[in-house]
Structure formats: structure tokens, C-alpha cells
Design a protein around this motif. Structure first.
Motif, PDB file in Angstrom:
ATOM      1  N   ARG A 102       0.829  -1.201   0.000  1.00 46.17           N
ATOM      2  CA  ARG A 102       0.000   0.000   0.000  1.00 46.17           C
ATOM      3  C   ARG A 102       0.865   1.253   0.000  1.00 46.17           C
ATOM      4  NH1 ARG A 102      -4.284   2.170   4.588  1.00 46.17           N
ATOM      5  NH2 ARG A 102      -5.274   3.742   3.268  1.00 46.17           N
ATOM      6  N   ASN A 106       0.976   4.097  -2.951  1.00 50.20           N
ATOM      7  CA  ASN A 106       0.770   5.515  -2.653  1.00 50.20           C
ATOM      8  C   ASN A 106       1.893   6.372  -3.229  1.00 50.20           C
ATOM      9  OD1 ASN A 106      -1.630   5.086  -1.274  1.00 50.20           O
ATOM     10  ND2 ASN A 106      -0.651   4.944   0.736  1.00 50.20           N
ATOM     11  N   SER A 115      -5.442   0.820  -4.238  1.00 52.65           N
ATOM     12  CA  SER A 115      -4.322   0.366  -3.408  1.00 52.65           C
ATOM     13  C   SER A 115      -4.814  -0.313  -2.138  1.00 52.65           C
ATOM     14  CB  SER A 115      -3.410   1.546  -3.062  1.00 52.65           C
ATOM     15  OG  SER A 115      -4.064   2.483  -2.226  1.00 52.65           O
ATOM     16  N   VAL A 116      -5.905   0.177  -1.567  1.00 51.77           N
ATOM     17  CA  VAL A 116      -6.490  -0.463  -0.384  1.00 51.77           C
ATOM     18  C   VAL A 116      -6.976  -1.867  -0.724  1.00 51.77           C
ATOM     19  CG1 VAL A 116      -8.499  -0.408   1.141  1.00 51.77           C
ATOM     20  CG2 VAL A 116      -7.095   1.627   0.874  1.00 51.77           C
ATOM     21  N   ALA A 119      -3.951  -4.198  -1.286  1.00 52.59           N
ATOM     22  CA  ALA A 119      -3.278  -4.502  -0.025  1.00 52.59           C
ATOM     23  C   ALA A 119      -4.096  -5.475   0.812  1.00 52.59           C
ATOM     24  CB  ALA A 119      -3.027  -3.213   0.759  1.00 52.59           C
ATOM     25  N   SER A 147      -5.441  -7.605   7.869  1.00 55.62           N
ATOM     26  CA  SER A 147      -5.708  -6.377   7.101  1.00 55.62           C
ATOM     27  C   SER A 147      -6.301  -5.258   7.958  1.00 55.62           C
ATOM     28  CB  SER A 147      -6.656  -6.686   5.935  1.00 55.62           C
ATOM     29  OG  SER A 147      -7.879  -7.222   6.400  1.00 55.62           O
ATOM     30  N   ILE A 150      -5.646  -1.389   7.729  1.00 54.40           N
ATOM     31  CA  ILE A 150      -6.323  -0.536   6.743  1.00 54.40           C
ATOM     32  C   ILE A 150      -7.564   0.124   7.329  1.00 54.40           C
ATOM     33  CG2 ILE A 150      -7.347  -0.516   4.430  1.00 54.40           C
ATOM     34  CD1 ILE A 150      -5.808  -3.030   3.784  1.00 54.40           C
TER      35      ILE A 150
END
Length: 328
Positions: A102, A106, A115-116, A119, A147, A150
Motif C-alpha cells: 500500500r 501511494n 491500493s487499499v 493490499a 488487514s 487498513i
């Protein structure tokens, strides 16, 4: 949105932040600057000079340490949910990998929601795969916790804070941003669940035998990890760890010993941390959020998130009963 006004004129300007991560060190520095500017009557040029100096501050922790922080934070969550030592290690490795991806996306200015999703997918996929090679007695816990770095806790808190202070537009914007992050995270997790043909494992018991010592250590580890992610000044990390221990142990005591339930227990734990940070923030000359947010992060109900996901994706027909079960 920035507004500068005096008795005769008012100027409003908009700027777009493409990469806006949580940086508690900068927040603390700006907080000190505003007090100094008020007391010393800074001119606008003086204030701008100091702001530029703050933007050039280096992070308190190198990038590799932030990845490790994300890993141990999620590993701490795994232990909070009842995972063993092997599950902690698997969770830490998978979360570190997802966090690194991630951060890389970015830097490449990839769409943040994409990207979230990537990831979350990578972290969850490797956590799913770890059950075949790790030999852990709690093989599903890495999937639950890997995860959680996030989870948009800060945007959610800011959205509620803005709404309560009647900043409706700003609050609504942050709330929508929170939903988009959760949506991307959900997409990545569900993709792994479907590819791996994962059965519903959310009915398992997630309360470990030792609810105080084990949870206290795991909560401290989680708070330390998120303090590194949020770039909390190093001198304040022990304070956030103590706050996490306080919040989790109080939640466990009121929930499991007194039977008040998880909602009341979490409320009391978070309220106690808020009172603690009101006192300590003045001593350390920082805003309360710098201390309170990492301290309450271990209260995040990760298991409930997965129960929501499974209840939604397992709906065969959109009936009132199935929908109400998911909402519950």
C-alpha cells in the motif's frame, strides 16, 4: 478548504491532498505553533515560515520500521482474538507485506481505493495460505487480523467529530472517504474468500483463556505498532501503550466479569482513555488525539467486520430476514 478573513475581506482557497496519511508528530508540531503564534503575535509570513519548517521534518521512524509496526499491530489483534504465537507471526508477516504494498502504491500515486483493495487482498490471501504451512492451532486468526491496519479509524473519528461540531460538509466528505476505504478493503477480502472457497469461520470462539495478562500485552503491542504507523513522537509511545492496556482491561472486566456486554465495556474503556489523555496531553503539550487514537485502536471489533462480510456474501435471496440478520 482554507479561509482567511479580516474585517474587510474574506478569501477561500481549496487544495487537494493526494496522499494524506496520519502524522501525529506534525499534528503536535502544528499545535505548538498555533499556541506560539497566538502568544507571540506572529505575522502571516512568520507563520508560513514555521509551517514550511514543519513540512520538512523527517518521520520519527524509517519506512521499514513502519512496515514492522503494521505487522506487530495486526499480530497483537490476532492475539486479542485468541490466536496463538504462530498465528501472531503469520499475521505480522502478512500485514507487513500488505502495508508495504500500500505504501508503494501511494508513492506511485495509484488510486487510493485500488491500493487499499490490493493490499487487503494480498494480506488476506497470504494469511489464508499460511494455514497450510504454519501448523497453527488457530489457523483462521491471521485472516481476521492481517488487514486491520487498513481500517480507517482516524477518518471515521474525524467524520463524527466534524458532524458533532456542525461542520456538515467536511464531516460528510470524511464519512464518504471512510466508506470508500471500507469498500476497497471489503473487495480485497471477499476476493480471497471466493478464490479460496473459505467457509464461514466467524462462529468460532475468539476469547482466550487469559483475558488480562495476554490481552494487556497484546493491546500494548497493537498500540505501539499503530503509534509507529501514525508517527507518534517516540517519547509518547509508552503513554499510548499504557492507554491501550487500560482500555482493553477495562473492557474485559466490565464485559466478561460483570456481564455488561461488549458495547458497554468498549464505551467504558474508551471513556477512561479519553479522561487519561485529557490529563496527560496537557503535561506533554500535545493534542488529545495524538494519545487517545492509538490507545483505543485495540478496541476495534475486527471479528464483527468479518461476520458482516460473511452474512452479506452468503445472502442467496434479499429477504427481510436475511437483511436484518446482517444488520444485527
Amino acid at each position: 478548504m482554507l479561509n482567511i478573513s479580516d474585517d474587510d475581506h474574506s478569501y477561500t482557497s481549496f487544495r487537494k491532498c493526494r496522499r494524506h496519511g496520519a502524522n501525529m508528530d506534525v499534528i503536535a508540531a502544528v499545535n505548538r505553533l498555533t499556541w506560539a503564534a497566538t502568544e507571540a503575535h506572529y505575522s502571516l509570513d512568520d507563520y508560513e515560515t514555521e509551517l514550511i519548517r514543519i513540512t520538512k521534518r523527517h518521520r520519527c521512524y524509517p519506512d521499514f520500521l513502519s512496515c514492522i509496526g503494521a505487522g506487530i499491530a495486526c499480530g497483537g489483534f490476532s492475539t486479542l482474538f485468541g490466536g496463538d504465537a504462530i498465528a501472531f507471526l503469520c499475521t505480522a508477516i502478512c500485514a507487513s507485506l500488505g502495508f508495504w504494498l500500500r505504501r508503494l502504491f501511494n508513492e506511485w500515486e495509484v488510486n487510493p481505493d485500488v491500493s487499499v483493495a490490493i493490499a487487503a487482498f494480498v494480506s488476506t490471501f497470504f494469511a489464508w495460505f499460511s494455514q497450510f504451512v504454519s501448523g497453527s492451532a488457530t489457523p483462521w486468526h491471521p485472516m481476521i487480523a492481517c488487514s486491520l491496519f487498513i481500517v480507517p479509524g482516524i477518518p471515521l473519528i474525524n467524520a463524527v467529530d466534524d458532524m458533532l461540531n456542525n461542520y456538515i460538509i467536511s464531516g460528510a466528505t470524511r464519512a464518504i472517504n471512510t466508506l470508500l476505504v471500507v469498500g476497497g478493503m471489503t473487495f480485497g477480502i471477499i476476493l480471497t474468500i471466493r478464490l479460496g472457497s473459505v467457509n464461514d469461520f466467524t462462529t468460532m470462539n475468539v476469547v482466550p483463556d487469559s483475558i488480562y495478562l495476554v490481552h494487556a500485552i497484546a493491546a500494548a503491542i497493537g498500540a505501539i505498532g499503530f503509534s509507529v504507523i501514525f508517527n507518534v513522537p517516540r517519547r509518547l509511545v509508552p503513554v499510548t501503550a499504557l492507554g491501550a492496556i487500560l482500555s482493553v482491561c477495562l473492557r474485559n472486566f466490565f464485559n466478561l466479569e460483570l456481564g455488561s456486554g461488549p458495547i458497554a465495556g468498549s464505551f467504558i474503556g474508551a471513556a477512561a482513555v479519553s479522561l487519561m489523555t485529557l490529563i496527560t496531553s496537557r503535561r506533554f503539550n500535545v493534542p488529545t488525539h495524538v494519545l487517545s487514537i492509538p490507545s483505543v485502536i485495540p478496541l476495534v471489533p475486527g471479528v464483527l467486520l468479518y461476520r458482516v462480510l460473511f452474512s452479506i456474501i452468503n445472502i442467496k435471496q434479499l429477504t427481510a430476514g436475511a437483511l436484518m440478520l446482517s444488520i444485527q
